[in-house]
Write a protein that holds these residues in place. Structure first.
Motif: not given
Length: 403
Positions: A262-268, A274-280, A296-310
């Protein structure tokens, strides 16, 4: 000698030449001849139309239906009965089982993980009235046999054991934080444990996929780093750094060759508003990509086909989202405590019940019984684990293999 008399007045009968001759001499003869010719022509035509042409034309690739014979109506091919999704027909209540270690002092179990036909977990026992998870168990869910691994713990607890056919990895952790990330080569019999890295702060949750490890570790007062290690060379790479960032508390995922974090979607803005990004990125050389979530994104998981997060840090109102990366995110559930992504479904705990949401059927399935209080603790390779917390006297770990 007697003499015969010639009788007078007796007429000689005409010779009978048969019915055919009589008919020829009758007035009907022309009509009968014409009728015979017509019948012959019709018979010949019928022979051609109903016998010769049906036998010859289909061999030439030409479709032919004789006149006055109705074209047969083709019966529609019966539609095959669709194969039901396995999730719609299996009985999770009947198939669930419990991990049991009989006749030992170990009654506390943590961090079960399924791979290569075995469940690996850490076993805990009471030492001076404190529970110490200092032993690694391997449990066969079919035969229900188990064994203790011969490993001399260096610190207090063994956390997050993970394995595949090549490696067994875990965190040999101190009770106050820190310790060593340890790997054992399962391919080589008698292989000595390898210290992958010393950890000085916290108890980072490690992820294993193939020959790679991933984890996020606090490396300074305001610094966290996402590491990836190639176990074949022990080369460790820093994939991302988090400077005074709330996203540094987020656990990364490593599944099917894809690392996600997870990363912030806004550097500031770098807090939990913050709105979050899932980097992969794919470990085998893929390019860095990102997925906008508008949450907001916390503990994201991805297998390259699906993405999930809190959308929050595990608070009581946390929402679980999922997407295939092409469509808008789906709000799967609210009030989710923990979750785990596996192939094409996500498993999560909510209100002391374990649920499964299938991306394929877009339906939700209850996995734990109505009369059981459950705490979801993980899913790996189609095996779901939870604590039955209806009783608190010991750890009751149950498992269920998803079809």
């Amino acid at each position: 000698m007697a003499r015969f008399r010639k009788l007078k007045g007796v007429r000689k009968l005409p010779h009978r030449s048969g019915l055919r001759g009589a008919l020829r001499r009758s007035n009907l003869a022309p009509f009968l001849s014409l009728f015979g010719i017509i019948i012959g022509i019709l018979a010949f035509a019928a022979l051609i139309m109903y016998v010769l042409l049906p036998a010859i034309l289909p061999r030439m690739g030409l479709e032919y239906n004789p006149p006055f014979i109705p074209t047969p109506t083709l019966s529609p091919t019966p539609a095959p009965t669709p194969t039901p999704n396995p999730l719609d027909v299996f009985d999770p209540y009947a198939d669930a089982a419990e991990i049991v270690i009989d006749g030992t002092e170990f009654t506390w179990f943590a961090d079960p993980y399924y791979s290569d036909g075995k469940i690996v977990f850490s076993g805990g026992r009471l030492v001076d009235n404190d529970v110490m998870h200092d032993t690694i168990f391997m449990f066969d869910p079919v035969t229900r046999d188990y064994e203790k691994l011969d490993y001399a713990i260096k610190n207090t607890h063994i956390l997050y054991p993970r394995m595949n056919s090549d490696w067994l990895v875990f965190l040999d952790s101190k009770a106050t934080g820190g310790g060593q990330i340890v790997a054992i080569d399962r391919k080589t019999e008698g292989s000595e444990p390898i210290v992958v890295k010393d950890v000085y702060v916290g108890q980072p949750e490690i992820k294993l996929d193939g020959n790679y490890l991933a984890w996020t570790e606090r490396t300074g007062t305001r610094m966290d780093k996402l590491f990836v290690c190639d176990l074949t060379t022990l080369e460790t790479t820093t994939l991302a750094m988090f400077r005074n960032s709330v996203f540094g508390m987020s656990i990364p995922s490593l599944m099917d060759g894809v690392v996600a974090w997870a990363l912030s979607d806004d550097a500031s803005v770098d807090d939990d508003s913050a709105k979050g990004l899932i980097s992969y990125i794919a470990i085998d050389g893929g390019s860095l990509e990102s997925l906008k979530t508008n949450t907001y994104v916390h503990d994201p998981e991805s297998n390259g086909r699906y993405f999930c997060w809190l959308d929050s840090n595990h608070d009581e109102n946390a929402k679980l989202y999922g997407t295939d990366g092409k469509n808008e995110p789906t709000l799967i559930a609210e009030g989710v405590v923990e979750f785990g992504l596996n192939d094409d479904y996500v498993v999560y705990g909510k209100n002391e019940v374990v649920w499964l949401y299938s991306f394929t059927t877009e339906k939700e399935y209850r996995l734990t019984p109505m009369d059981e209080n459950a705490q979801f603790i993980g899913v790996s390779n189609d095996m779901v684990f939870w604590y039955d917390v209806s009783t608190r006297g010991r750890d009751v770990v149950k498992y269920l293999l998803i079809p």
